[in-house]
Every structure is written in structure tokens, then in C-alpha cells.
Design an enzyme around this catalytic site. Structure first.
Site, PDB file in Angstrom:
ATOM      1  N   ASP A 144      -3.769 -10.720  -2.575  1.00 43.70           N
ATOM      2  CA  ASP A 144      -4.149 -10.277  -1.013  1.00 43.70           C
ATOM      3  C   ASP A 144      -5.662  -9.809  -1.150  1.00 43.70           C
ATOM      4  O   ASP A 144      -6.224  -9.528  -2.170  1.00 43.70           O
ATOM      5  CB  ASP A 144      -3.208  -9.126  -0.802  1.00 43.70           C
TER       6      ASP A 144
ATOM      7  N   HIS B  77       0.939  -1.096  -0.014  1.00 40.72           N
ATOM      8  CA  HIS B  77       0.055   0.089   0.044  1.00 40.72           C
ATOM      9  C   HIS B  77       0.998   1.326   0.195  1.00 40.72           C
ATOM     10  O   HIS B  77       0.485   2.384  -0.067  1.00 40.72           O
ATOM     11  CB  HIS B  77      -0.959  -0.144   1.269  1.00 40.72           C
TER      12      HIS B  77
ATOM     13  N   HIS C 162      -6.740  -6.929  -0.409  1.00 39.82           N
ATOM     14  CA  HIS C 162      -6.728  -5.495  -0.517  1.00 39.82           C
ATOM     15  C   HIS C 162      -5.928  -5.519  -1.919  1.00 39.82           C
ATOM     16  O   HIS C 162      -4.884  -5.838  -2.059  1.00 39.82           O
ATOM     17  CB  HIS C 162      -5.988  -4.852   0.437  1.00 39.82           C
TER      18      HIS C 162
END
Length: 336
Positions: free
Chosen positions: A154, A116, A156
Site C-alpha cells: 500500500d 491504519h 501508506h
């Protein structure tokens, strides 16, 4: 399969109760030992910080280093820095670069996670950095350069990896829960890359409650056909165990069987493959998943210990609609 692990990775310590905590690695190491894998202490590279500065904005890297030196701080509602974060992050980058140099199949059992983290920390439109400090997968990809592929498994979307690689002709494939239903809110099929990177950014969003039956189709119809056409020199897998049905932070319905199906298909490409720990917050899943991954990679043993999950009819119908979108955008660049 080598596993790169050091207690230094546990020095990234939350100042409060947090799902991304050092004990995640305790469970991972238990899985490693039960699988009988070789554990290697990574060596800190002299150029570790150069590799980080080569990818992230200098002002952001300097900011992180100052916080480490000053004793740590919470930098947003999700993400923290502790006095040991910088050492853990630099050693993580070192382990990834060393594994890439050796062109081996390896697991880098490190933290903090990274997918991220964008150029200046918070990436694209995300409200936070999502527990991440430096983007180890993107740093590894740009360290190797031409011919690398990053596959992000994942719950996300790896918004930071997308941001960093978006204009690069390096392949990035992300499977994730649909961005309209989960952080960070990016990762739609129409986000295909730009400039030299156009067509190399592949997003495959999945509806909440998608099970293994859907994931098998994603692997067979999207991930593997695209990887074969790209023919990577090396694959980096951003591996988050949080798409598992028992994870507390996501709403997908995968079992370890779905994970192993994807991992087995990637390994059968017979390319050097480096697995990086990203998300995953159910400690039992981390332990059992790591053990199953290592047994698969070292002995060809497909032993998830869990039955395949099936998607409800409405969920499957929604996936078919999303698959049409993925084909509409991705099919411009790849044969599907």
C-alpha cells in the site's frame, strides 16, 4: 481463487464526499466478473466480535458499536462510521477467518479498510485513523497465530498493523512511500519490533516517484528472501492499489506490472494466501488490478496491460541510500 464479497460491505457509507466510498467495490466486482472468478457470499461467524475484541481495546470496540447504533458520525477528519459499518466490519472479519480456516488462495473484497487501525483506533503518532475501523489483517494474523506473515503493499505504512503485531513473533513486512513525505508518518527501517517481536517488523520505505524498477529490487532483495527464511504457514496480503502511478492520494510510480511482479513472487511460494483490500482510490486501477490479480492466481496469466515504469536517476539514488538503511537494521535478523 475464491472471492469473498457481499453487498453488506457497501453499507459502510460516508456522510459526505469521500475517496473511500462504496463504489470502490462496484469496480472491484466488475474486475472479478471479467476475470471469471467464483464469488462467494461470506457467512457471518458467531465469534466475529470475539475476534475483534481479542485484538482491539474493549472501550474502543464498544465506542464504535455505540456510534453504529446511534446512526453514525465522523470520528476524525478522515474517518467515519455509519449505521452499517459494524455489520460490514464484522462480516469482513468473518470472511478473513473463514478463508484462513480453509487455507486457500482468496481475495476478501470488503470494506472498511483496516491497516491504519491500532489497539484503540488511532495508531502510533498518526493524526487520524486513515479511513480504517478495525484491523482485519492483524485480526486474521492473530487468529491464525504462529507462522503467519503479513505483507503490506500500500502507498501508506500500515501503522495499525505494526502497532498490534510489534511485540509478536509474527512477520510483518510493509512497503510504503517514505514516512517523511506521506501519512501516517511512521514506518522507518529502525522500527524493527520489540520483545518477542524484535526483528519481525520490516519497513521498506520508498522515495516518492519510485517506479517498478525499484519495486522489483525490493521484492527480489528483501521481501522474498525474508519470507523464504520465515517459511510462513499462510500469507496475508494487505493490498492497496494506491501505490499505482494514477492514484490521487499517493506519489509512487508503480504500474500494474510492478504489483503483479510482487504478487506473482508471493504466490510462487506456494503458501495459502489471503488478499485483503486496503487502499486504492482510482476506480479504473481497482478494476483492472483485480482482474489481473485473479487471472494471475487462477490461470498463471501475467497480463498487467501496462509497461514497466522506470525511476529517475535521482529517485533511484535516494532508494539506494534507503536500501542501505533497511539492510543495516533488517540484516541483523535476516540474511540479505
Amino acid at each position: 481463487m475464491l472471492v469473498y464479497y457481499s453487498d453488506v460491505f457497501k453499507k459502510h457509507v460516508p456522510p459526505f464526499r469521500h475517496p473511500e466510498a462504496p463504489d470502490r467495490l462496484d469496480y472491484l466486482v466488475e474486475g472479478v466478473l471479467e476475470a471469471g472468478a467464483v464469488v462467494k457470499e461470506p457467512e457471518m461467524r458467531a465469534d466475529a466480535w470475539d475476534l475483534i475484541y481479542a485484538v482491539h481495546d474493549k472501550s474502543y470496540v464498544d465506542y464504535v458499536k455505540r456510534i453504529c447504533e446511534r446512526g453514525g458520525a465522523e470520528i476524525d477528519g478522515d474517518t467515519y462510521i455509519s449505521p452499517g459499518t459494524c455489520d460490514a466490519a464484522a462480516l469482513s472479519v468473518s470472511a478473513v477467518a473463514n478463508a484462513i480456516d480453509k487455507r486457500e488462495v482468496a481475495l476478501v473484497a470488503s470494506r472498511p479498510p483496516g491497516h491504519h487501525a491500532g489497539f484503540v483506533g488511532r495508531a502510533l503518532t498518526a493524526p487520524t485513523q486513515g479511513f480504517c475501523i478495525f484491523n482485519t489483517a492483524a485480526i486474521g494474523a492473530l487468529y491464525l497465530g504462529e507462522g503467519v506473515a503479513v505483507v503490506d503493499i500500500d502507498v501508506h505504512h500500515g501503522n495499525g498493523t505494526q502497532e498490534i503485531l510489534y511485540a509478536k513473533d509474527l512477520l510483518y513486512i510493509s512497503t510504503h512511500q517514505h514516512p517523511a513525505t506521506l501519512y501516517p508518518g511512521t514506518g522507518y527501517p529502525e522500527e524493527v519490533g520489540e520483545g518477542r517481536g524484535e526483528g519481525f517488523n520490516i519497513n521498506i520505505p520508498l522515495p516518492p516517484e519510485a517506479g517498478d524498477d525499484i519495486y522489483v529490487k525490493v521484492v527480489d532483495e528483501f521481501i522474498i528472501p525474508i519470507l523464504r527464511q520465515y517459511n510462513p504457514k499462510l500469507v496475508i496480503v494487505s493490498l492497496g492499489w494506491d501505490a499505482h502511478r494514477d492514484d490521487p492520494l499517493g506519489d509512487l510510480n508503480l504500474s500494474l506490472k510492478g504489483y503483479l511482479y510482487a504478487i506473482d513472487a508471493i504466490l510462487k511460494l506456494q503458501k495459502p494466501t489471503v488478499f485483503l483490500l486496503e487502499g486504492g482510490y482510482n476506480r479504473s486501477v481497482i478494476k483492472r488490478g483485480t482482474k489481473a490479480l485473479i487471472r494471475l492466481a487462477t490461470a498463471g496469466e501475467f497480463a498487467p496491460g501496462e509497461a514497466q515504469t522506470e525511476s529517475a536517476p535521482g529517485v533511484y539514488k535516494r532508494f539506494e541510500e534507503l536500501a542501505v538503511e533497511v539492510r543495516r537494521y533488517t540484516g541483523r535478523y535476516w540474511r540479505l
